[in-house]
Design a protein around this motif. Structure first.
Motif, PDB file in Angstrom:
ATOM      1  N   ALA A  73     102.414  35.788  -1.521  1.00  0.00           N
ATOM      2  CA  ALA A  73     103.858  36.077  -1.485  1.00  0.00           C
ATOM      3  C   ALA A  73     104.390  36.397  -2.873  1.00  0.00           C
ATOM      4  O   ALA A  73     105.319  37.195  -3.024  1.00  0.00           O
ATOM      5  N   LEU A  74     103.814  35.778  -3.900  1.00  0.00           N
ATOM      6  CA  LEU A  74     104.292  35.971  -5.272  1.00  0.00           C
ATOM      7  C   LEU A  74     103.842  37.297  -5.881  1.00  0.00           C
ATOM      8  O   LEU A  74     104.280  37.642  -6.981  1.00  0.00           O
ATOM      9  N   ILE A  75     102.988  38.044  -5.193  1.00  0.00           N
ATOM     10  CA  ILE A  75     102.607  39.370  -5.708  1.00  0.00           C
ATOM     11  C   ILE A  75     103.848  40.217  -5.909  1.00  0.00           C
ATOM     12  O   ILE A  75     104.020  40.868  -6.938  1.00  0.00           O
ATOM     13  N   SER A  76     104.741  40.193  -4.920  1.00  0.00           N
ATOM     14  CA  SER A  76     106.010  40.912  -5.032  1.00  0.00           C
ATOM     15  C   SER A  76     106.917  40.522  -3.882  1.00  0.00           C
ATOM     16  O   SER A  76     106.428  40.362  -2.745  1.00  0.00           O
ATOM     17  N   PRO A  77     108.226  40.386  -4.122  1.00  0.00           N
ATOM     18  CA  PRO A  77     109.155  40.155  -3.006  1.00  0.00           C
ATOM     19  C   PRO A  77     109.153  41.300  -2.000  1.00  0.00           C
ATOM     20  O   PRO A  77     109.572  41.125  -0.854  1.00  0.00           O
ATOM     21  N   GLY A  78     108.681  42.472  -2.427  1.00  0.00           N
ATOM     22  CA  GLY A  78     108.655  43.628  -1.547  1.00  0.00           C
ATOM     23  C   GLY A  78     107.437  43.698  -0.647  1.00  0.00           C
ATOM     24  O   GLY A  78     107.307  44.634   0.146  1.00  0.00           O
ATOM     25  N   LEU A  79     106.531  42.723  -0.786  1.00  0.00           N
ATOM     26  CA  LEU A  79     105.334  42.692   0.053  1.00  0.00           C
ATOM     27  C   LEU A  79     105.486  41.614   1.116  1.00  0.00           C
ATOM     28  O   LEU A  79     105.537  40.425   0.819  1.00  0.00           O
ATOM     29  N   ARG A  80     105.569  42.038   2.369  1.00  0.00           N
ATOM     30  CA  ARG A  80     105.639  41.077   3.461  1.00  0.00           C
ATOM     31  C   ARG A  80     104.262  40.461   3.727  1.00  0.00           C
ATOM     32  O   ARG A  80     103.241  41.149   3.622  1.00  0.00           O
ATOM     33  N   VAL A  81     104.273  39.196   4.130  1.00  0.00           N
ATOM     34  CA  VAL A  81     103.024  38.498   4.409  1.00  0.00           C
ATOM     35  C   VAL A  81     103.080  37.901   5.817  1.00  0.00           C
ATOM     36  O   VAL A  81     104.023  37.175   6.161  1.00  0.00           O
ATOM     37  N   ARG A  82     102.080  38.233   6.618  1.00  0.00           N
ATOM     38  CA  ARG A  82     101.902  37.618   7.935  1.00  0.00           C
ATOM     39  C   ARG A  82     100.526  36.975   7.982  1.00  0.00           C
ATOM     40  O   ARG A  82      99.686  37.195   7.103  1.00  0.00           O
ATOM     41  N   PHE A  83     100.264  36.217   9.050  1.00  0.00           N
ATOM     42  CA  PHE A  83      98.927  35.646   9.218  1.00  0.00           C
ATOM     43  C   PHE A  83      98.646  35.417  10.691  1.00  0.00           C
ATOM     44  O   PHE A  83      99.548  35.253  11.510  1.00  0.00           O
ATOM     45  N   SER A  84      97.336  35.397  11.016  1.00  0.00           N
ATOM     46  CA  SER A  84      96.896  35.174  12.391  1.00  0.00           C
ATOM     47  C   SER A  84      95.403  34.831  12.363  1.00  0.00           C
ATOM     48  O   SER A  84      94.651  35.443  11.606  1.00  0.00           O
ATOM     49  N   THR A  85      94.962  33.841  13.120  1.00  0.00           N
ATOM     50  CA  THR A  85      95.677  33.058  14.101  1.00  0.00           C
ATOM     51  C   THR A  85      95.707  31.612  13.655  1.00  0.00           C
ATOM     52  O   THR A  85      94.814  31.158  12.944  1.00  0.00           O
ATOM     53  N   SER A  86      96.662  30.834  14.143  1.00  0.00           N
ATOM     54  CA  SER A  86      96.773  29.419  13.814  1.00  0.00           C
ATOM     55  C   SER A  86      96.220  28.555  14.936  1.00  0.00           C
ATOM     56  O   SER A  86      96.407  28.864  16.112  1.00  0.00           O
ATOM     57  N   HIS A  87      95.558  27.474  14.572  1.00  0.00           N
ATOM     58  CA  HIS A  87      95.203  26.437  15.549  1.00  0.00           C
ATOM     59  C   HIS A  87      96.254  25.342  15.411  1.00  0.00           C
ATOM     60  O   HIS A  87      96.508  24.858  14.306  1.00  0.00           O
ATOM     61  N   PRO A  88      96.888  24.940  16.511  1.00  0.00           N
ATOM     62  CA  PRO A  88      97.985  23.964  16.418  1.00  0.00           C
ATOM     63  C   PRO A  88      97.631  22.698  15.655  1.00  0.00           C
ATOM     64  O   PRO A  88      98.470  22.144  14.947  1.00  0.00           O
ATOM     65  N   LYS A  89      96.382  22.251  15.765  1.00  0.00           N
ATOM     66  CA  LYS A  89      96.014  20.982  15.131  1.00  0.00           C
ATOM     67  C   LYS A  89      95.925  21.094  13.615  1.00  0.00           C
ATOM     68  O   LYS A  89      95.918  20.084  12.916  1.00  0.00           O
ATOM     69  N   ASP A  90      95.870  22.325  13.083  1.00  0.00           N
ATOM     70  CA  ASP A  90      95.647  22.505  11.651  1.00  0.00           C
ATOM     71  C   ASP A  90      96.852  23.018  10.874  1.00  0.00           C
ATOM     72  O   ASP A  90      96.851  22.974   9.653  1.00  0.00           O
ATOM     73  N   ILE A  91      97.863  23.526  11.547  1.00  0.00           N
ATOM     74  CA  ILE A  91      99.006  24.046  10.806  1.00  0.00           C
ATOM     75  C   ILE A  91      99.817  22.873  10.264  1.00  0.00           C
ATOM     76  O   ILE A  91     100.232  21.984  11.002  1.00  0.00           O
ATOM     77  N   THR A  92      99.985  22.851   8.945  1.00  0.00           N
ATOM     78  CA  THR A  92     100.543  21.678   8.264  1.00  0.00           C
ATOM     79  C   THR A  92     102.001  21.880   7.867  1.00  0.00           C
ATOM     80  O   THR A  92     102.502  23.009   7.828  1.00  0.00           O
ATOM     81  N   ASP A  93     102.646  20.787   7.509  1.00  0.00           N
ATOM     82  CA  ASP A  93     103.999  20.880   6.974  1.00  0.00           C
ATOM     83  C   ASP A  93     104.028  21.693   5.684  1.00  0.00           C
ATOM     84  O   ASP A  93     105.005  22.389   5.400  1.00  0.00           O
ATOM     85  N   ASP A  94     102.947  21.631   4.897  1.00  0.00           N
ATOM     86  CA  ASP A  94     102.882  22.418   3.665  1.00  0.00           C
ATOM     87  C   ASP A  94     102.986  23.914   3.981  1.00  0.00           C
ATOM     88  O   ASP A  94     103.680  24.655   3.280  1.00  0.00           O
TER      89      ASP A  94
END
Length: 475
Positions: free
Chosen positions: A255-276
């Motif tokens: 995300a810090l590369i540039s505010p103009g670069l959008r970041v998405r991700f896939s896929t998440s496992h519910p047991k591993d997605i953290t508050d961080d």
């Protein structure tokens, strides 16, 4: 009935087993031409870009027309039986073409390669080479063997291979969005899934190579990257400094590369997605507020049989936590109807959990037993197919209603949209996506805009799958 309902959920055609042809790389500049089709998940499409890079380095140029190819490759998927049937049909078509062009080579890559290698090569004689997901570096040697009339195969899995040093050739690129693979394989061993057996154990890619690829994409004019993995949340890399990099830390770095670069991700496992991860998403405006959070079943008993490592109540609490930290976050899901021993009441639990989560969109299938999985070895596929299909219809109808309501809830709101292309339905409209991954279509009007530009769009109307709006601000 079911086919008509399923037409309404084509948000990601890759999940439907659709094929694509590569972006032409001026094949006249190369000694030989290759044609590649990909089926299945986004990881397969990303792998095809790696294969294209390897082949280009060996003097092959891509072509959109398989009739012109010296080498035809199918990058395959084993997740659903329908995908395998489609690949078999395609291979039969290519075998007929090969009868008039005996020097042409046909190969199978990816997840079906390991599982059906002997059938493809020996029993059915459909292909000349078979290459697993971790063996793409050996393609030049395997092609040379096949050129000499020898059937070639390498389906060995690796605990180290991440293709970190290979710069992908972007296939069918719009020059705006790109996939970046950050890890390979999976350790979760879900009972219905073949991925751990076809793609091997989990390993994370060198963080420096990920950052370099994302930076290069941004420098080349790309405005959005999607970080890919079978389970991105479990990304964990320890470099030479012995300091671990978690997925949350990687997200922040990209995300810090540039505010103009959008970041998405896939896929998440519910047991591993953290508050961080959730707090990092909330902190950075350019990290898209969208999570694909596969449910599979709303029944705790069925989830246990699936080896999903969470309960119905735990999943609901995770949805609550996402909404608490990011009230505007979009959530989508994967859902399986009719898993082994599923009762009618347990099916209703799935429907009720869908209502609770209020998914924006879902990928929905009825259970298809896959050879070699834990479910195939442990359980009987005992839910009749007509019951599976009827339950799937009810799940699809529920999601259609939820999707329409989700879009109606956005009426009157304004979203920042990345313009991706001209709308397929009208040359006078743009098409883009919101941070929440919703497709928005809006008139081009008088503005001098192009793909890659950001605009604010006010939503005035909607369909079940699309928001319709107008530009209210140009950046």
């Amino acid at each position: 009935m079911i086919e008509e309902l399923l037409q309404n959920k084509k948000h990601d055609e890759a999940r439907q087993g659709e094929a694509y042809a590569p972006f032409a790389l001026d094949p006249n500049n190369y000694k030989r031409r290759f044609y590649i089709e990909s089926y299945g998940c986004q990881m397969n499409f990303s792998d095809s870009e790696i294969v294209a890079s390897i082949l280009q380095g060996e003097g092959f140029g891509a072509t959109r027309n398989f009739e012109d190819a010296d080498l035809i490759l199918l990058n395959t998927c084993s997740i659903r039986e329908k995908a395998e049937q489609t690949v078999r049909k395609r291979l039969t078509e290519f075998r007929k073409l090969k009868q008039s062009r005996p020097a042409m080579l046909v190969g199978v890559l990816g997840c079906m390669a390991e599982r059906l290698k002997s059938k493809f090569l020996e029993e059915e004689k459909l292909v000349d080479l078979v290459v697993g997901p971790d063996a793409y570096r050996t393609l030049p040697g395997l092609i040379a063997e096949a050129d000499g009339g020898q059937k070639s195969i390498n389906v060995l899995l690796s605990r180290e291979e991440t293709y970190a040093d290979i710069s992908p050739v972007r296939l069918n690129s719009n020059g705006i969005t790109a996939f970046v693979s950050i890890m390979r394989g999976c350790n979760n061993m879900c009972a219905f899934c073949v991925v751990p057996f076809t793609r091997g154990r989990e390993r994370s890619r060198d963080v420096k190579s990920i950052m370099a690829e994302c930076q290069d994409l941004y420098d080349a004019g790309y405005k959005e990257v999607t970080l890919l993995g079978q389970n991105v949340d479990s990304y964990y890399y320890v470099g030479e400094d012995n300091k671990p990099v978690t997925f949350a830390a990687l997200l922040e770095r990209v995300a810090l590369i540039s505010p103009g670069l959008r970041v998405r991700f896939s896929t998440s496992h519910p047991k591993d997605i953290t508050d961080d991860v959730l707090h990092t998403m909330a902190e950075y405006e350019n990290i898209c507020k969208y999570i694909h959070l596969p449910l599979q079943s709303g029944s705790s008993r069925v989830l246990q049989m699936m080896n999903r490592n969470y309960s119905r109540e735990w999943y609901m609490a995770k949805v609550d936590r996402i909404r608490e930290i990011m009230p505007d976050c979009g959530i989508s899901s994967d859902i399986i109807a009719g898993f082994c021993t599923e009762t009618e009441d347990e099916h209703k639990e799935t429907v009720s959990l869908m209502e609770y989560a209020k998914y924006d969109m879902s990928y929905m299938f009825f259970y298809s037993e896959r050879p070699g999985t834990l479910a195939q070895r442990r359980y009987q596929d005992d839910v009749p197919e007509d019951v599976k299909k009827r339950r799937l219809v009810e799940i699809v109808e529920t999601q259609n209603r939820l999707s329409l309501q989700s879009n109606k809830d956005d009426l009157g709101k304004t979203f920042k949209v990345l313009i991706e292309a001209t709308s397929k339905r009208s040359e006078t409209d743009w098409m883009g996506r919101s941070s929440q991954n919703k497709v928005i279509v809006f008139p081009k009007e008088k503005y001098d805009l192009k793909p890659g530009d950001y605009v604010n769009v006010k939503v005035n109307d909607c369909t079940q799958a699309t928001l319709l709006g107008e530009i209210v601000q140009v950046f």
